[in-house]
Scaffold this active site. Structure first.
Site, PDB file in Angstrom:
ATOM      1  N   CYS A   1       0.871  -1.183   0.000  1.00 39.21           N
ATOM      2  CA  CYS A   1       0.000   0.000   0.000  1.00 39.21           C
ATOM      3  C   CYS A   1       0.909   1.236   0.000  1.00 39.21           C
ATOM      4  O   CYS A   1       1.705   1.437   0.927  1.00 39.21           O
ATOM      5  CB  CYS A   1      -0.919   0.017   1.216  1.00 39.21           C
TER       6      CYS A   1
ATOM      7  N   CYS B   1       0.547   3.474   3.075  1.00 40.53           N
ATOM      8  CA  CYS B   1       1.158   2.876   4.270  1.00 40.53           C
ATOM      9  C   CYS B   1       2.679   3.075   4.227  1.00 40.53           C
ATOM     10  O   CYS B   1       3.303   3.359   5.253  1.00 40.53           O
ATOM     11  CB  CYS B   1       0.824   1.392   4.361  1.00 40.53           C
TER      12      CYS B   1
ATOM     13  N   ASP C   1       0.252  16.299  -2.709  1.00 38.76           N
ATOM     14  CA  ASP C   1       0.015  15.316  -3.770  1.00 38.76           C
ATOM     15  C   ASP C   1       1.138  15.409  -4.812  1.00 38.76           C
ATOM     16  O   ASP C   1       1.579  16.497  -5.187  1.00 38.76           O
ATOM     17  CB  ASP C   1      -1.342  15.570  -4.432  1.00 38.76           C
TER      18      ASP C   1
ATOM     19  N   HIS D   1      -3.794   1.806   8.304  1.00 39.71           N
ATOM     20  CA  HIS D   1      -4.655   1.404   7.180  1.00 39.71           C
ATOM     21  C   HIS D   1      -6.013   0.965   7.738  1.00 39.71           C
ATOM     22  O   HIS D   1      -6.347  -0.226   7.739  1.00 39.71           O
ATOM     23  CB  HIS D   1      -3.981   0.268   6.405  1.00 39.71           C
TER      24      HIS D   1
ATOM     25  N   ASN E   1     -12.442  10.157  -2.839  1.00 38.57           N
ATOM     26  CA  ASN E   1     -12.922   9.304  -3.919  1.00 38.57           C
ATOM     27  C   ASN E   1     -13.039   7.882  -3.398  1.00 38.57           C
ATOM     28  O   ASN E   1     -12.134   7.385  -2.730  1.00 38.57           O
ATOM     29  CB  ASN E   1     -11.937   9.334  -5.097  1.00 38.57           C
TER      30      ASN E   1
ATOM     31  N   THR F   1      -7.674   5.720  -6.926  1.00 37.15           N
ATOM     32  CA  THR F   1      -6.501   4.968  -7.393  1.00 37.15           C
ATOM     33  C   THR F   1      -5.703   4.351  -6.246  1.00 37.15           C
ATOM     34  O   THR F   1      -4.967   3.392  -6.466  1.00 37.15           O
ATOM     35  CB  THR F   1      -5.558   5.871  -8.216  1.00 37.15           C
TER      36      THR F   1
ATOM     37  N   HIS G   1      -8.282   8.386   2.175  1.00 39.78           N
ATOM     38  CA  HIS G   1      -7.598   9.689   2.142  1.00 39.78           C
ATOM     39  C   HIS G   1      -8.553  10.765   1.681  1.00 39.78           C
ATOM     40  O   HIS G   1      -9.534  10.498   0.987  1.00 39.78           O
ATOM     41  CB  HIS G   1      -6.373   9.640   1.227  1.00 39.78           C
TER      42      HIS G   1
ATOM     43  N   HIS H   1      -8.633  14.667  -0.125  1.00 36.69           N
ATOM     44  CA  HIS H   1      -7.900  15.668  -0.903  1.00 36.69           C
ATOM     45  C   HIS H   1      -8.320  17.051  -0.418  1.00 36.69           C
ATOM     46  O   HIS H   1      -9.521  17.366  -0.408  1.00 36.69           O
ATOM     47  CB  HIS H   1      -8.264  15.580  -2.391  1.00 36.69           C
TER      48      HIS H   1
HETATM   49  P1  5GP Z   1      -7.283   8.964  -5.515  1.00 36.61           P
HETATM   50  O1  5GP Z   1      -7.231   8.972  -7.018  1.00 36.61           O
HETATM   51  O2  5GP Z   1      -7.129   7.567  -4.967  1.00 36.61           O
HETATM   52  O3  5GP Z   1      -8.449   9.700  -4.936  1.00 36.61           O
HETATM   53  O4  5GP Z   1      -6.036   9.813  -5.044  1.00 36.61           O
HETATM   54  C1  5GP Z   1      -4.750   9.299  -4.944  1.00 36.61           C
HETATM   55  C2  5GP Z   1      -3.796  10.454  -5.049  1.00 36.61           C
HETATM   56  O5  5GP Z   1      -2.543  10.050  -4.574  1.00 36.61           O
HETATM   57  C3  5GP Z   1      -3.576  10.981  -6.478  1.00 36.61           C
HETATM   58  O6  5GP Z   1      -3.960  12.350  -6.542  1.00 36.61           O
HETATM   59  C4  5GP Z   1      -2.088  10.775  -6.723  1.00 36.61           C
HETATM   60  O7  5GP Z   1      -1.489  11.830  -7.441  1.00 36.61           O
HETATM   61  C5  5GP Z   1      -1.537  10.679  -5.315  1.00 36.61           C
HETATM   62  N1  5GP Z   1      -0.350   9.836  -5.176  1.00 36.61           N
HETATM   63  C6  5GP Z   1      -0.198   8.564  -5.639  1.00 36.61           C
HETATM   64  N2  5GP Z   1       1.016   8.091  -5.311  1.00 36.61           N
HETATM   65  C7  5GP Z   1       1.643   9.088  -4.615  1.00 36.61           C
HETATM   66  C8  5GP Z   1       2.930   9.193  -4.011  1.00 36.61           C
HETATM   67  O8  5GP Z   1       3.759   8.285  -4.028  1.00 36.61           O
HETATM   68  N3  5GP Z   1       3.221  10.369  -3.379  1.00 36.61           N
HETATM   69  C9  5GP Z   1       2.329  11.404  -3.330  1.00 36.61           C
HETATM   70  N4  5GP Z   1       2.711  12.515  -2.687  1.00 36.61           N
HETATM   71  N5  5GP Z   1       1.105  11.334  -3.885  1.00 36.61           N
HETATM   72  C10 5GP Z   1       0.771  10.192  -4.527  1.00 36.61           C
HETATM   73 ZN    ZN Z   2      -2.450   1.594   3.477  1.00 40.12          ZN
END
Ligand code: 5GP
Ligand code: ZN
Length: 114
Positions: A4, A7, A30, A46, A87, A95, A100, A102
């Site tokens: 993860c 995590c 982000d 988690h 999301n 993703t 989490h 935003h």
């Molecule tokens: P989701 O699409 O799940 O709502 O948001 C996941 C977010 O995590 C995305 O906006 C993506 O840019 C961010 N993200 C994914 N991997 C990493 C990472 O390794 N570091 C940081 N800082 N953000 C990440």
């Molecule tokens: Zn996790």
């Protein structure tokens, strides 16, 4: 949880640009910002894959994320407003399956959410 990404960030195994941290919550910028301010707030543990798994067992961590978001909004002077989004699942384009939120700010956003 193994494999993860959030995590691993919480454990310090993947670096991040930290914005806020306490015992239960981590906030970091982000990696692909969609607004001048784009901060992710996560429970360090988690406790849920997404909002669909929020329940009494993890509500303290959820509240911790929301309190931290309001605190960051004050600290960063987001007086023109901000958007706080989570999301959940494929229709919402989630993703990373680690709960989490935003925190988005610093520009005029559209009234429509999709
Ligand atoms: P989701 O699409 O799940 O709502 O948001 C996941 C977010 O995590 C995305 O906006 C993506 O840019 C961010 N993200 C994914 N991997 C990493 C990472 O390794 N570091 C940081 N800082 N953000 C990440
Ligand atoms: Zn996790």
């Amino acid at each position: 949880m193994a494999d993860c990404v959030f995590c691993k960030i919480a454990a310090g195994e993947i670096p991040c640009k930290k914005a806020y941290e306490d015992e239960e919550v981590l906030a970091f910028h982000d990696i692909h910002p969609e607004a001048p301010v784009h901060i992710l707030l996560i429970p360090k543990a988690h406790v849920a894959a997404g909002a669909a798994e929020i329940d009494e067992s993890n509500s303290a961590q959820v509240a911790g994320c929301l309190v931290a978001a309001a605190r960051l909004a004050k600290e960063l002077g987001l007086t023109e407003g901000f958007r706080l989004v989570t999301n959940n699942g494929p229709h919402a384009c989630q993703t990373v399956p680690h709960l989490h939120f935003h925190l988005l700010a610093g520009k005029q956003m559209r009234a429509k959410m999709d």
